[in-house]
Motif scaffolding. Structure first.
Motif, short mmCIF file in Angstrom:
data_model
loop_
_atom_site.label_atom_id
_atom_site.label_comp_id
_atom_site.label_asym_id
_atom_site.label_seq_id
_atom_site.Cartn_x
_atom_site.Cartn_y
_atom_site.Cartn_z
N ALA A 911 1.35 -0.89 -0.04
CA ALA A 911 -0.20 0.05 0.36
C ALA A 911 0.74 0.79 -0.08
O ALA A 911 0.59 2.37 -0.95
N ALA A 912 2.20 1.23 0.75
CA ALA A 912 2.79 1.95 0.63
C ALA A 912 3.50 2.15 -0.57
O ALA A 912 3.62 3.77 -1.13
N ILE A 913 4.05 1.49 -0.98
CA ILE A 913 4.61 1.50 -1.80
C ILE A 913 3.48 2.17 -3.31
O ILE A 913 3.84 3.33 -4.49
N ALA A 914 2.77 2.00 -3.54
CA ALA A 914 1.68 2.16 -4.00
C ALA A 914 1.55 3.33 -4.53
O ALA A 914 1.26 4.34 -5.07
N LYS A 915 1.71 4.35 -2.92
CA LYS A 915 1.61 5.92 -3.02
C LYS A 915 2.88 6.50 -3.11
O LYS A 915 2.72 7.73 -3.96
N ILE A 916 3.74 5.42 -3.34
CA ILE A 916 5.29 6.66 -3.55
C ILE A 916 5.02 6.49 -4.70
O ILE A 916 5.93 7.32 -4.98
N ALA A 917 4.84 5.59 -5.40
CA ALA A 917 5.33 5.25 -7.11
C ALA A 917 4.59 6.09 -7.77
O ALA A 917 4.76 6.28 -8.62
N LYS A 918 3.56 7.19 -6.99
CA LYS A 918 3.20 7.88 -7.89
C LYS A 918 3.45 9.41 -8.23
O LYS A 918 3.41 10.10 -9.37
N ASP A 919 4.68 8.79 -7.34
CA ASP A 919 6.13 10.43 -8.33
C ASP A 919 7.10 9.62 -8.81
O ASP A 919 6.69 8.16 -8.53
N LYS A 920 7.46 9.79 -10.33
CA LYS A 920 7.96 9.40 -11.15
C LYS A 920 9.84 9.41 -11.04
O LYS A 920 10.07 8.01 -10.98
N GLU A 921 9.94 10.35 -10.24
CA GLU A 921 11.83 10.04 -9.45
C GLU A 921 10.82 9.17 -7.81
O GLU A 921 12.52 8.18 -8.42
N GLU A 952 -2.42 -2.91 -6.31
CA GLU A 952 -2.72 -1.27 -6.49
C GLU A 952 -0.90 -0.78 -6.35
O GLU A 952 -1.16 -0.24 -7.61
N ALA A 953 -0.03 -1.49 -6.41
CA ALA A 953 1.48 -1.45 -6.21
C ALA A 953 1.80 -2.26 -7.83
O ALA A 953 2.46 -0.75 -8.11
N ILE A 954 1.73 -2.93 -7.92
CA ILE A 954 1.85 -3.11 -9.49
C ILE A 954 1.53 -2.53 -10.53
O ILE A 954 2.32 -1.82 -11.49
N GLY A 955 0.33 -2.12 -10.73
CA GLY A 955 -0.53 -0.89 -11.91
C GLY A 955 0.23 0.66 -11.39
O GLY A 955 0.65 1.14 -12.70
N HIS A 956 0.47 0.70 -10.08
CA HIS A 956 1.13 2.46 -10.19
C HIS A 956 2.84 1.57 -10.79
O HIS A 956 3.83 2.71 -11.27
N CYS A 957 3.24 1.39 -10.79
CA CYS A 957 5.22 0.59 -10.70
C CYS A 957 4.82 0.25 -12.44
O CYS A 957 6.47 0.41 -12.66
N CYS A 958 4.30 0.56 -12.94
CA CYS A 958 4.31 0.27 -14.82
C CYS A 958 3.79 1.27 -15.09
O CYS A 958 4.56 0.79 -16.83
N MET A 959 4.12 2.64 -14.63
CA MET A 959 4.60 3.22 -15.51
C MET A 959 5.53 4.24 -15.50
O MET A 959 6.34 5.54 -15.95
N TRP A 960 7.15 2.88 -14.80
CA TRP A 960 8.13 3.67 -15.50
C TRP A 960 8.61 2.71 -16.52
O TRP A 960 8.87 1.57 -16.53
N GLY A 961 9.67 2.88 -17.31
CA GLY A 961 10.06 2.33 -18.34
C GLY A 961 9.79 1.17 -19.24
O GLY A 961 8.34 1.37 -19.90
N SER A 962 10.55 0.58 -18.33
CA SER A 962 10.19 -1.64 -18.96
C SER A 962 9.63 -2.19 -18.28
O SER A 962 10.27 -3.34 -18.27
N ASN A 963 8.87 -1.71 -17.66
CA ASN A 963 8.71 -2.09 -15.98
C ASN A 963 7.19 -2.73 -16.45
O ASN A 963 7.42 -4.22 -16.20
N ARG A 964 6.81 -2.82 -17.46
CA ARG A 964 5.14 -3.94 -18.03
C ARG A 964 6.05 -4.66 -18.17
O ARG A 964 5.76 -5.88 -17.69
#
Length: 1053
Positions: A911-921, A952-964
């Motif tokens: 849950a915390a990672i899902a919130k943190i991953a909203k910031d791209k950096e 939820e965390a996986i969904g937000h972590c997909c937003m960077w590079g080749s993570n998908r």
């Protein structure tokens, strides 16, 4: 395999048929001898080897079907021998994992097949078949032959068997019986030789070796050990330091040794050698006496095996591992037939041998060193427990003889010695393993005895009481009563007077008086015992001498004064675990519960009824002391104590209510009691007594509500009976910390129901609780913060906590170490952080950093609570991304916690990672720390709460590079599709959003389609949840677009 198993073998428990063979040298020796006998049996006795057993021997084997060769029918995993008995049963049958064997010939073959696991098979067979001879020959056959004289010839035995017509082939069976009996006798004989060849330690040898080791604890280059100390300063007249009830096991003393290079060693020194124990830091810790290592011949050998530093340096010192003068070979080994003496048999090592050395050196008191010689109580000597068994009176070990008269039999049966020495005979109480409740954390510590340095410092009362005890020993009935009255004139609550009675053997006399038929003597004795039993040492001695059994017996007396005094004495004595266990084992719980049966709430009581009420009050006091044990709580319930306690709860007398409510609040830790307290309508009475003028009664009532309010129905009942306001009023008594802890605990649990929180707001409870956030003990703070965490779930209360200055106080508590407090504080801070103004204060006070640092706490509860608190902090912080990046090592720490094995920690971290991953950096940093493979690894979990936040965390972590693509390569897609079958709608939403992000990669679309993702997603497109609708539709669209592109490519290729 008969006597050798019951007498020589060492079992883990004393209960027949349930124990396991310990891994001891003696047992290994026995197993090897039995294995050799079985291996050679078929070749040496072919006729007897073909005899079919009456009942098959069976056990769980390590062999499988592939281990069997010819002569066997193999079907899958089952195996049957070609050889069968007259009824067609196979002589060997394997139905994994159990094997059944019906003859020695097959047993011998099986042992050969076991190869390097032969000893394991023999051990398993003996453990499952504790009386193999009876199974082999049949119980009636064995009993017939065992009755015959040992010198009876074979033909006579055969004729005897034929007379009783006991089966076929009597000659073969008789020969087989004699072979087994002969082997059994040979085993016992070899065991005796094995024992006789061992070296025996004595107290002098141990003392000399310890003194030598202490010389190497000094500072400097020659230091080999940090510390060597005894656990007890008392020395008995035989030189031992271990308690009397452990000396019967041959134990001499217990040591704590700290090597320079390893952890602290807790060592038992016994006559058989030295070994590591379970961690005896002081006497009376029963669980610590168990042996946890091999046996060593002396301390130096043990230390060499455990400490490389010691082994390397000891030889450089001027320390010759010499044969100490008093260490010698065993000179005499004597078998004692314990059954004939009325004592059941136990292990051969503990019961069947009494080992005595020849005259050993007399020990003299060390006047300069100040070590006390601790003489055994005369009661032990009178019971014949100090008999030298025909050896010199200098023999250092206790050796038990049967009591000399029936009146003395009672004394021995109740002592600690019997509990540890004997099996449970028919009709006696079982010896139970201690399994006590958490409330036993208040277990009394062994108090060091404070004694004046010389006899001249003792007050006159000490000598006067000793004279009275002498009169008590030698006087007639009248003199005894008068002496008891004279003793009562002294201040028996004074420690000097208490110890004077004990030192001269007065406890023995007082306990013996309890077995007389004279009521006056019993009353006088109990009055004295009741007072002096406030002393820790005295009550332990009473239990050691078997006095508690006599007191419990008096609870059945028709004399009400006697019953009341006995119950009061039990209440004093049963303040430590062993005493509580003794009360239960000897039927004391049922007797105490029966004392509660009276009518306490009549307006006018007759003199006889008043006595009944007093007896019930004393019974409740005793049950209160006994109820600190989990097993005793269950015994009280089974004895019908709950309805009787409920009836006494309606009493108008405070002196009755205090022990009754005290017992109930102690027992309320058990769910069965909490349900019963509701059913019998006791909540109303508990709420009523919250308004009492007695602080102690109020405390126990609040504590009972605290424990019962875990249940919603109880919380509703407290509100229904107007119990919330009295709880708030109790907060004004801030000087009484115990009452304050109970009241705040009750408020915390009651505030779990939001209806109760609304009521508490009316009574201004929140403001009072915030004021209690400083200058209070931790047990109060835990409850106060827990209550504020529940209050903060209502939006209006978040602002009120801020206005009262509660935010700063809560943040300050984040630096504590109490884990329960940290769990509640982080929960409260997280609840307050959902308010933007509160979050600004938390950020200003560096609260986020403090919460984040709690992720390093070793407690999983603290970690998960801190991670949950971070979620609203990150969400509502003014510049969340920069704030997170400013925490050095914070992101690496949170990623590493994905390796935890605790589901609650994993869910909160996701849950915390899902919130943190909203910031791209921050997402880029998380990716660099390997968040993708760790999240993918968790996708096979089945816990729905974890699945929701993981998706939820996986969904937000997909937003960077080749993570998908990385998630697809790591195998995360297929498990996510299975999440759609969950019954939790929140899981559906987060999973659909994750699949939508993953579907933007073509390979992931293919994997989803293969796993059947389209059908459930089409169903979710009709959901009332718009977020779920959009995510499902987007994922289906991406899958469809890929399919169309693939189709077009095929058409136009």
């Amino acid at each position: 395999m008969g006597l050798s198993l019951t007498r020589a073998a060492q079992w883990t428990t004393a209960t027949s048929g349930t124990g396991k063979l310990e891994l001891t040298p003696m047992n290994v020796f026995l197993l090897k001898e039995i294995l050799h006998f079985v291996e050679q049996f078929s070749s040496q006795h072919p006729q007897e080897a073909e005899n079919v057993f009456e009942d098959p021997l069976h056990w769980s084997t390590t062999l499988v079907a592939s281990d069997f060769k010819t002569d066997y029918d193999i079907s899958d995993s089952d195996v049957q021998s070609h050889e069968k008995d007259c009824e067609g049963h196979p002589l060997l049958q394997l139905s994994p994992p159990t094997v059944y064997v019906r003859s020695f010939s097959q047993l011998s073959k099986l042992v050969h097949l076991a190869d390097d696991k032969k000893l394991e098979e023999v051990q398993a067979c003996l453990e499952e078949n504790r009386d193999p001879v009876v199974k082999i020959l049949g119980p009636s056959f064995v009993s017939t032959l065992e009755k015959e004289d040992a010198h009876t010839d074979v033909l006579s035995l055969v004729d005897k068997v034929k007379e009783k017509d006991q089966g076929k082939n009597p000659e073969v069976k008789v020969k087989l019986f004699l072979l087994l009996q002969n082997m059994d006798n040979q085993l016992l004989s070899k065991c005796l030789k094995e024992i006789a060849g061992q070296v025996s330690l004595d107290p002098t040898a141990v003392k000399n070796e310890v003194e030598l080791l202490k010389k190497f604890c000094s500072e400097g280059e020659k230091r080999v050990l940090k510390l060597v100390r005894y656990t007890s300063d008392y020395i008995y007249s035989n030189g031992c330091r271990s308690p009397l009830w452990r000396q019967v096991h041959g134990e001499i003393c217990y040591l704590v040794i700290e090597p320079c290079d390893t952890e602290t060693l807790y060592i038992t020194c016994s006559s058989a050698g030295v070994f590591l124990n379970g961690g005896i830091k002081q006497e009376e810790e029963e669980s610590g006496y168990e042996r946890t290592s091999d046996m060593y011949k002396d301390l130096v050998t043990l230390l060499k095996s455990r400490s490389p530093h010691f082994a390397e340096n000891i030889n450089k010192q001027d320390f010759a591992v010499q044969e100490l003068p008093s260490t010698q070979k065993i000179q005499h080994v004597e078998l004692v037939d314990v059954e004939e003496q009325g004592q059941p048999q136990r292990s051969y090592e503990q019961q069947e041998k009494n080992v005595h050395e020849k005259a050993r050196q007399q020990h003299t008191p060390n006047k300069a060193g100040g070590e006390n010689k601790y003489e055994p109580c005369p009661r032990w000597k009178n019971l014949g427990l100090m008999s030298p068994c025909g050896h010199s009176h200098d023999c250092g070990y206790l050796c038990f003889k049967p009591p000399t008269s029936p009146s003395r039999q009672r004394c021995l049966e109740g002592t600690r010695v019997r509990q540890w020495l004997c099996k449970t005979p028919a009709g006696s109480m079982p010896v139970e393993a201690f399994s006590e409740s958490s409330s036993e954390s208040e277990e009394e510590e062994e108090q060091p005895e404070r004694r004046p340095e010389s006899n001249t410092d003792l007050p006159s009362e000490y000598w006067q009481i000793q004279k009275l005890v002498k009169y008590l020993k030698g006087g007639d009935q009248t003199a005894t009563v008068l002496t008891l009255c004279a003793m009562m004139d002294f201040n028996l609550m004074q420690e000097t007077c208490q110890l004077a009675i004990r030192d001269v053997g007065g406890l023995e006399v007082l306990i013996n008086l309890l077995d007389t038929d004279e009521v006056k003597c019993k009353i006088g004795s109990l009055k004295i015992l009741r007072k002096i039993s406030h002393n820790v040492q005295i009550r332990r001695t009473i239990v050691d001498m078997g006095g508690l059994q006599s007191i419990v017996k008096i609870l059945d007396s028709p004399v009400k004064d006697l019953k009341a005094l006995a119950a009061k004495t039990v209440a004093n004595v049963a303040r430590f675990r062993r005493a509580r266990t003794t009360v239960r084992q000897y039927g004391g719980i049922k007797k105490l519960v029966s004392l509660l049966d009276c009518v306490p709430n009549l307006a006018d009581l007759t003199a006889n009824q008043e006595k009944d009420v007093e007896v019930a009050r004393c019974g409740a006091l005793a049950l209160w002391s006994c109820s600190k044990s989990t097993k005793n709580k269950e015994a009280i319930r089974k004895a019908g104590g709950i309805p009787l306690l409920g009836r006494l709860l309606k009493s108008p007398h405070e002196n009755m209510l205090i022990p009754v409510v005290g017992t109930l609040q102690e027992c309320a830790s058990e769910e069965s009691y909490r349900i019963a307290i509701q059913m019998f309508g006791m909540i109303k009475d508990l709420v009523k007594n919250l308004s009492s003028d007695n602080d102690e009664l109020q405390m126990h009532c609040a504590s009972a509500i605290f424990k019962c309010a875990e249940d919603k129905q109880t919380r509703d009942l407290v509100r229904k009976y107007s119990g919330l306001q009295p709880l708030v009023l109790l907060l004004s008594k801030s000087d009484n910390k115990q009452l304050l802890a109970a009241a705040t605990g009750a408020i915390w649990k009651c505030s779990i129901s939001m209806e109760n929180v609304a009521k508490f707001q009316e009574y201004k409870a929140l403001e009072t609780l915030v004021r209690l956030l400083s200058d209070q003990p931790e047990e109060v703070l835990v409850n106060v913060v827990g209550a504020l965490g529940e209050f903060a779930l209502i939006p209006a209360n978040k602002a009120n906590i801020r206005k009262c200055g509660g935010i700063k106080s809560l943040v300050n508590l984040l630096t504590g170490t109490n884990q329960a407090l940290l769990v509640n504080v982080t929960k409260a801070v997280g609840a307050c952080a959902t308010d933007m103004d509160n979050m600004a204060i938390i950020d200003q006070l560096d609260g986020v950093r403090l919460v984040w640092s709690l992720l390093k706490n070793p407690s999983a509860d603290v970690q998960s609570s801190a991670a949950w608190a971070l979620c609203p902090c990150i969400k509502n912080a003014k510049d969340a991304g920069e704030m997170v990046r400013s925490l050095v090592g914070g992101l690496e720490l949170i990623v590493n916690l994905l390796k935890s094995t605790n589901n609650e920690v994993l869910a909160s971290i996701c849950a915390a990672i899902a919130k943190i991953a909203k910031d791209k950096e921050n997402l880029a940093v998380l990716t660099d720390h390997g968040v993708v493979p760790l999240l993918a690894k968790l996708t096979n979990m089945t816990d729905d709460r974890l699945r929701r936040h993981l998706a939820e965390a996986i969904g937000h972590c997909c937003m960077w590079g080749s993570n998908r693509a990385s998630f697809g390569d790591a195998g995360a897609v297929a498990p996510l599709v299975r999440y759609l079958k969950s019954k939790d709608k929140a899981v559906h939403q987060s999973t659909a959003m994750a699949l939508y992000q993953l579907s933007k990669n073509p390979n992931n679309c293919i994997a989803m389609h293969e796993k059947g993702v389209v059908k459930p997603l089409i169903h979710f497109m009709g959901s009332d949840d718009e977020t779920l609708q959009e995510a499902a539709a987007g994922c289906v669209r991406n899958v469809r677009l890929l399919a169309l592109a693939n189709r077009n490519a095929l058409l136009f290729r």
